[in-house]
Design a protein around this motif. Structure first.
Motif: not given
Length: 210
Positions: A106, A136, A116-117
């Motif tokens: 993200s 996350v 987010v990954s």
């Protein structure tokens, strides 16, 4: 000869098993098996890779009317060694250049980390290409505040092997750990070790929970 017959012949001449070829192309053995049985055809990228690996043209691979031996005369047994070397080089280049099969990061960040990954790939060992790092993190290998993966580490961590303040996994280590094998200040599992623990087999330096 049809494609699946040519592929089988080329692989055998190179002295490779289906599993060896699949591993070096970054696909499953089942995919190679389907190609050789005629149940499926590889995508264009894999056709290009196969033509490079075996030193043949794509036309030879896919056109039934081209049946000539693609190997130069006098090549002999050295073909297998050269193809094996080329397979190894291409596999390493593929993993280095393209990394995982799927990845998402993200644009938004928090504490300097992507919000987010997500990283999923074929590699069996953690690398910077297939390890998810973020607030996350989800992937084969993941590191984050909230982490989910085969091997995961974070504040809250879930995985087959989980490390974190709160860890849930088959093997879990953390402040509070839940798993088949758990180690932590508070631990719950079939086998548990901690200050307070509840398990079929438990070792506790403090109280053992009922």
């Amino acid at each position: 000869m049809q494609f699946h017959e040519k592929l089988t012949e080329l692989r055998r001449k190179a002295g490779l098993s289906q599993e060896q070829l699949a591993d070096r192309l970054g696909v499953t053995r089942q995919s190679v098996s389907k190609w050789e049985s005629g149940a499926a055809m590889p995508e264009l990228g894999k056709l290009i890779a196969l033509s490079e690996l075996f030193g043949v043209s794509i036309d030879y691979l896919v056109k039934e009317n081209q049946t000539s031996d693609p190997r130069p005369a006098g090549e002999g047994d050295s073909c297998s060694a050269r193809v094996e070397e080329k397979l190894d080089l291409l596999a390493r280049d593929y993993r280095r250049s393209f990394g995982p099969v799927y990845q998402y990061t993200s644009r938004r960040t928090l504490l300097g980390l992507p919000l987010v990954s997500i990283r999923f790939g074929h590699d069996r060992h953690p690398t910077r290409y297939n390890t998810a790092v973020g607030v996350v993190a989800i992937g084969n290998f993941s590191v984050g505040i909230f982490s989910v993966g085969l091997i995961s580490a974070g504040v809250v961590s879930v995985g087959m092997i989980a490390l974190g303040l709160a860890a849930v996994g088959m093997v879990s280590i953390g402040g509070a750990a839940i798993g088949l094998s758990a180690m932590g200040v508070w631990s719950f599992g079939i086998s548990a070790l901690g200050w307070k623990s509840a398990a079929g087999i438990a070792a506790a330096s403090g109280n053992q929970l009922p």
